[in-house]
Enzyme design. Structure first.
Site, mmCIF file in Angstrom:
data_model
loop_
_atom_site.group_PDB
_atom_site.id
_atom_site.type_symbol
_atom_site.label_atom_id
_atom_site.label_comp_id
_atom_site.label_asym_id
_atom_site.label_seq_id
_atom_site.Cartn_x
_atom_site.Cartn_y
_atom_site.Cartn_z
ATOM 1 N N GLY A 10 12.951 -11.044 -0.413
ATOM 2 C CA GLY A 10 12.853 -9.613 -0.660
ATOM 3 C C GLY A 10 12.942 -8.821 0.629
ATOM 4 O O GLY A 10 12.773 -9.368 1.732
ATOM 5 N N GLN A 11 13.194 -7.514 0.494
ATOM 6 C CA GLN A 11 13.392 -6.723 1.707
ATOM 7 C C GLN A 11 12.125 -6.627 2.551
ATOM 8 O O GLN A 11 12.202 -6.576 3.781
ATOM 9 C CB GLN A 11 13.949 -5.339 1.376
ATOM 10 C CG GLN A 11 13.111 -4.469 0.482
ATOM 11 C CD GLN A 11 13.756 -3.091 0.284
ATOM 12 O OE1 GLN A 11 14.549 -2.629 1.100
ATOM 13 N NE2 GLN A 11 13.422 -2.439 -0.808
ATOM 14 N N ASP A 37 5.145 -19.680 -7.048
ATOM 15 C CA ASP A 37 5.752 -18.891 -8.122
ATOM 16 C C ASP A 37 4.655 -18.075 -8.786
ATOM 17 O O ASP A 37 3.745 -18.634 -9.414
ATOM 18 C CB ASP A 37 6.414 -19.832 -9.132
ATOM 19 C CG ASP A 37 7.184 -19.085 -10.220
ATOM 20 O OD1 ASP A 37 7.053 -17.854 -10.296
ATOM 21 O OD2 ASP A 37 7.896 -19.749 -10.989
ATOM 22 N N ALA A 61 6.426 -9.296 -6.024
ATOM 23 C CA ALA A 61 6.014 -8.598 -7.246
ATOM 24 C C ALA A 61 7.194 -8.492 -8.192
ATOM 25 O O ALA A 61 8.354 -8.703 -7.805
ATOM 26 C CB ALA A 61 5.485 -7.203 -6.919
ATOM 27 N N TYR A 62 6.901 -8.150 -9.432
ATOM 28 C CA TYR A 62 7.926 -7.774 -10.394
ATOM 29 C C TYR A 62 8.185 -6.287 -10.170
ATOM 30 O O TYR A 62 7.290 -5.464 -10.373
ATOM 31 C CB TYR A 62 7.425 -8.035 -11.813
ATOM 32 C CG TYR A 62 8.448 -7.738 -12.898
ATOM 33 C CD1 TYR A 62 9.061 -8.775 -13.593
ATOM 34 C CD2 TYR A 62 8.783 -6.431 -13.245
ATOM 35 C CE1 TYR A 62 9.993 -8.515 -14.594
ATOM 36 C CE2 TYR A 62 9.718 -6.160 -14.228
ATOM 37 C CZ TYR A 62 10.314 -7.201 -14.898
ATOM 38 O OH TYR A 62 11.237 -6.932 -15.888
ATOM 39 N N THR A 102 1.953 0.448 -5.003
ATOM 40 C CA THR A 102 3.014 1.428 -5.196
ATOM 41 C C THR A 102 2.494 2.803 -5.604
ATOM 42 O O THR A 102 1.391 2.926 -6.159
ATOM 43 C CB THR A 102 3.973 0.925 -6.302
ATOM 44 O OG1 THR A 102 4.938 1.920 -6.613
ATOM 45 C CG2 THR A 102 3.207 0.610 -7.581
ATOM 46 N N TYR A 126 5.498 -0.853 -15.303
ATOM 47 C CA TYR A 126 5.437 -1.298 -13.910
ATOM 48 C C TYR A 126 4.211 -0.730 -13.208
ATOM 49 O O TYR A 126 3.436 -1.463 -12.574
ATOM 50 C CB TYR A 126 6.712 -0.892 -13.180
ATOM 51 C CG TYR A 126 6.635 -1.046 -11.679
ATOM 52 C CD1 TYR A 126 6.555 -2.306 -11.092
ATOM 53 C CD2 TYR A 126 6.646 0.072 -10.848
ATOM 54 C CE1 TYR A 126 6.490 -2.453 -9.719
ATOM 55 C CE2 TYR A 126 6.576 -0.064 -9.469
ATOM 56 C CZ TYR A 126 6.492 -1.325 -8.908
ATOM 57 O OH TYR A 126 6.409 -1.458 -7.548
ATOM 58 N N LYS A 130 0.920 -2.798 -11.774
ATOM 59 C CA LYS A 130 0.560 -2.755 -10.353
ATOM 60 C C LYS A 130 -0.865 -2.251 -10.164
ATOM 61 O O LYS A 130 -1.588 -2.736 -9.284
ATOM 62 C CB LYS A 130 1.554 -1.889 -9.590
ATOM 63 C CG LYS A 130 2.935 -2.511 -9.433
ATOM 64 C CD LYS A 130 2.900 -3.817 -8.630
ATOM 65 C CE LYS A 130 2.605 -3.579 -7.172
ATOM 66 N NZ LYS A 130 2.601 -4.862 -6.391
ATOM 67 N N TRP A 151 9.245 4.518 -2.146
ATOM 68 C CA TRP A 151 10.650 4.726 -1.786
ATOM 69 C C TRP A 151 11.082 3.809 -0.638
ATOM 70 O O TRP A 151 11.632 4.259 0.375
ATOM 71 C CB TRP A 151 10.876 6.188 -1.424
ATOM 72 C CG TRP A 151 10.740 7.161 -2.560
ATOM 73 C CD1 TRP A 151 10.055 6.982 -3.724
ATOM 74 C CD2 TRP A 151 11.292 8.483 -2.642
ATOM 75 N NE1 TRP A 151 10.142 8.101 -4.531
ATOM 76 C CE2 TRP A 151 10.911 9.040 -3.878
ATOM 77 C CE3 TRP A 151 12.072 9.243 -1.788
ATOM 78 C CZ2 TRP A 151 11.282 10.319 -4.281
ATOM 79 C CZ3 TRP A 151 12.437 10.517 -2.181
ATOM 80 C CH2 TRP A 151 12.047 11.058 -3.417
#
Length: 302
Positions: A10-11, A37, A61-62, A102, A126, A130, A151
């Site tokens: 992931g980023q 996982d 995360a999803y 988030t 979502y 979270k 963002w």
């Protein structure tokens, strides 16, 4: 210091690895599928124990906001049960945890930037998962720092900056929502904030919820215009922006009209604040243009 981060590609995990690589006193280990996982909590304790870290960063995360509306069970299993499993495993090893959350935990209907203790009222699956994940982490591990951000973009993976540059190589005008406001956050800056927290003295490292975003605010259309302005100045792709409304965009999940987060508490506590979002965006655009502009043009000509 050895830091284990959940997630490999992931980023944020990629950004953490890049930032840590420039710090001789920090070793970062990325743990992800299949060894770790989040959808399979039984895999978590052994993966963390094997790494022998000093701090655990719960970053995976999803995050498929629209798809979560149809995959509620999977989103819950990853963002709540999986996050709790990571926190519990860290607790068993007497390790602190830094958990990334988030702006979607808020409704987005408030007129001002959100503070950490403002009421959380998620309006999406979502956001709900979270928020429940935050509660699960805090309950499972007393040594927790929960960082909410918004963002997020970077030179890596799929994100708004990369998408805008790809679209600019394909068309002259791009439609972008102008009635949602927030704080664009460079994942590399977020990674620096996380490592700053991780390396904070363990004796006086605070616990609780904090907000960390890029400094300054804009809407998505303004963000896009700045991306194109920076890209054009660097010889990269650019397009005109046509402002549209959230109703025009017709996303399955409701986006918060106001995603702005106040980061004053984090600055007071840790003595760190992210750069202005414009400067951080310019740096990311430059990297993408220099690395990928030829690829963008090849895609556009196909």
């Amino acid at each position: 210091m050895k830091i284990l981060v959940t997630g490999k590609h992931g980023q944020l995990a990629t950004s953490l690895a890049e930032v840590a690589d420039g710090m001789p006193h920090v070793t970062l280990i990325r743990a992800g599928r299949p060894e770790l996982d989040l959808a399979d909590p039984s895999s978590i304790p052994d993966a963390i124990a094997a790494a022998k870290p000093d701090v655990v960063v719960s970053a995976a995360a999803y995050t498929a906001v629209d798809r979560a509306e149809d995959e509620q069970d999977l989103a819950y299993r990853i963002n709540v049960v999986g996050a709790a499993g990571v926190a519990e495993a860290a607790t068993q090893l007497h390790l602190p945890i830094i958990h990334v959350s988030t702006d979607y935990v808020f409704s987005g209907d408030a007129p001002d930037p959100y503070l950490e203790d403002d009421e959380a009222e998620p309006r999406t699956v979502y956001g709900y998962t979270k928020l429940r994940g935050e509660h699960a982490v805090a309950s499972a591990n007393p040594k927790h720092v929960i960082l909410r951000t918004s963002w997020v973009y970077s030179p890596f993976g799929t994100n708004f900056v990369r998408t805008m540059l790809r679209l600019a190589a394909e068309r002259r005008t791009v439609n972008v929502v102008a009635d949602q406001w927030g704080n664009p956050t460079n994942a590399l800056d977020l990674a620096r904030a996380i490592i700053h927290v991780a390396t904070h003295s363990a004796r006086d490292r605070p616990t609780g919820v904090f907000h960390v975003t890029g400094t300054g605010e804009t809407n998505w259309a303004g963000f896009a215009r700045h991306i194109f302005q920076a890209s054009r100045a660097m010889g990269g792709p650019a397009a005109d922006v046509c402002d549209i409304t959230s109703a025009d965009y017709k996303a399955k999940a409701r986006r918060p009209p106001n995603s702005r987060l106040s980061c004053d508490k984090f600055e007071r506590t840790f003595g760190w604040r992210a750069p202005a979002w414009q400067a951080s965006t310019d740096a990311v655009v430059r990297r993408i243009v220099e690395a990928d502009y030829r690829g963008f043009m090849m895609q556009a000509s196909e």
